[in-house]
Scaffold this motif. Structure first.
Motif, mmCIF file in Angstrom:
data_model
loop_
_atom_site.group_PDB
_atom_site.id
_atom_site.type_symbol
_atom_site.label_atom_id
_atom_site.label_comp_id
_atom_site.label_asym_id
_atom_site.label_seq_id
_atom_site.Cartn_x
_atom_site.Cartn_y
_atom_site.Cartn_z
ATOM 1 N N UNK A 73 5.816 -9.137 -2.111
ATOM 2 C CA UNK A 73 5.576 -8.146 -3.268
ATOM 3 C C UNK A 73 4.069 -7.462 -3.115
ATOM 4 N N UNK A 74 3.136 -8.423 -2.547
ATOM 5 C CA UNK A 74 1.828 -7.848 -2.427
ATOM 6 C C UNK A 74 1.855 -7.043 -1.276
ATOM 7 N N UNK A 75 2.475 -7.247 -0.125
ATOM 8 C CA UNK A 75 2.636 -6.270 0.938
ATOM 9 C C UNK A 75 3.316 -5.016 0.585
ATOM 10 N N UNK A 76 4.370 -4.885 -0.189
ATOM 11 C CA UNK A 76 4.876 -3.610 -0.766
ATOM 12 C C UNK A 76 4.005 -3.000 -1.582
ATOM 13 N N UNK A 77 3.069 -3.697 -2.568
ATOM 14 C CA UNK A 77 2.079 -2.918 -3.417
ATOM 15 C C UNK A 77 0.762 -2.102 -2.485
ATOM 16 N N UNK A 78 0.385 -3.067 -1.651
ATOM 17 C CA UNK A 78 -0.573 -2.648 -0.662
ATOM 18 C C UNK A 78 -0.138 -1.311 0.253
ATOM 19 N N UNK A 79 1.080 -1.543 0.826
ATOM 20 C CA UNK A 79 1.540 -0.556 1.580
ATOM 21 C C UNK A 79 1.818 0.889 0.675
ATOM 22 N N UNK A 80 2.475 0.664 -0.624
ATOM 23 C CA UNK A 80 2.599 1.748 -1.326
ATOM 24 C C UNK A 80 1.113 2.600 -1.862
ATOM 25 N N UNK A 81 0.108 1.945 -1.963
ATOM 26 C CA UNK A 81 -1.174 2.360 -2.170
ATOM 27 C C UNK A 81 -1.704 3.361 -0.773
ATOM 28 N N UNK A 82 -1.315 2.395 0.262
ATOM 29 C CA UNK A 82 -1.831 3.192 1.549
ATOM 30 C C UNK A 82 -1.045 4.531 1.565
ATOM 31 N N UNK A 83 0.153 4.288 1.363
ATOM 32 C CA UNK A 83 1.042 5.627 1.375
ATOM 33 C C UNK A 83 0.617 6.757 0.660
ATOM 34 N N UNK A 84 0.427 6.430 -0.763
ATOM 35 C CA UNK A 84 -0.419 7.362 -1.683
ATOM 36 C C UNK A 84 -1.581 8.153 -0.884
ATOM 37 N N UNK A 85 -2.501 7.109 -0.421
ATOM 38 C CA UNK A 85 -3.695 7.657 0.255
ATOM 39 C C UNK A 85 -3.597 8.593 1.402
ATOM 40 N N UNK A 86 -2.352 8.024 2.112
ATOM 41 C CA UNK A 86 -1.783 8.876 3.112
ATOM 42 C C UNK A 86 -1.325 10.294 2.642
ATOM 43 N N UNK A 87 -0.605 10.495 1.554
ATOM 44 C CA UNK A 87 -0.272 11.751 1.154
ATOM 45 C C UNK A 87 -1.351 12.528 0.792
#
Length: 166
Positions: free
Chosen positions: A97-111
């Motif tokens: 769950x934490x990995x998905x949250x961090x990965x989601x945040x990093x994806x938004x930064x990527x966008x």
């Protein structure tokens, strides 16, 4: 464990936190496949530009825009590939769950970085094609379009789809 009906995270699904993290990770991977492909193609073209004969004739301003564009493209690539590293390095640590949250945040930064990369690339290209002032206005228009498509519409859809409290 009983799930609360008033918890927005559970509307319409009876998932455990682990099942929800698995589903969200699968969704995120699909989104990243689309974004990464586009970024890799864009970055590849950007890297090739410097080896074209016309590159030598660019003004100092255009060379600076190119430099910023390439650096933004590299940063975008890093941010959008970062979730893969997160997953790989944290697999088996019971942190999905934490990995998905961090990965989601990093994806938004990527966008956001992709938006900046696109704007910078458009500015460079349009400065060669049209007058500088028109190029700037066209880029501003496109940036606004990206912001509407990538951020405003999803947030608007999210806001209007929330059930009202009765």
């Amino acid at each position: 464990m009983t799930q609360k009906a008033d918890d927005p995270q559970d509307w319409g699904r009876g998932e455990s936190p682990e099942q929800r993290a698995d589903r969200r990770w699968g969704d995120l991977l699909q989104e990243l496949r689309v974004a990464q492909t586009g970024v890799q193609i864009l970055f590849g073209f950007l890297l090739a530009v410097v080896f074209q004969p016309r590159f030598a004739g660019l003004s100092d301003t255009d060379r600076h825009i190119y430099l910023v564009t390439v650096l933004l493209g590299a940063a975008t690539t890093g941010a959008l590939i970062g979730p893969v590293s997160f997953h790989r390095l944290l697999t088996g640590q019971r942190l999905k769950p934490q990995t998905v949250d961090w990965a989601s945040r990093l994806t938004v930064v990527g966008l956001i970085l992709l938006l900046c990369t696109m704007a910078s690339a458009l500015l460079l290209i349009l400065r060669v094609v049209v007058a500088d002032s028109l190029a700037l206005w066209l880029v501003v228009g496109m940036v606004l379009w990206f912001i509407v498509c990538w951020f405003v519409l999803p947030f608007w859809a999210r806001a209007i789809s929330r059930p009202t409290d009765n």
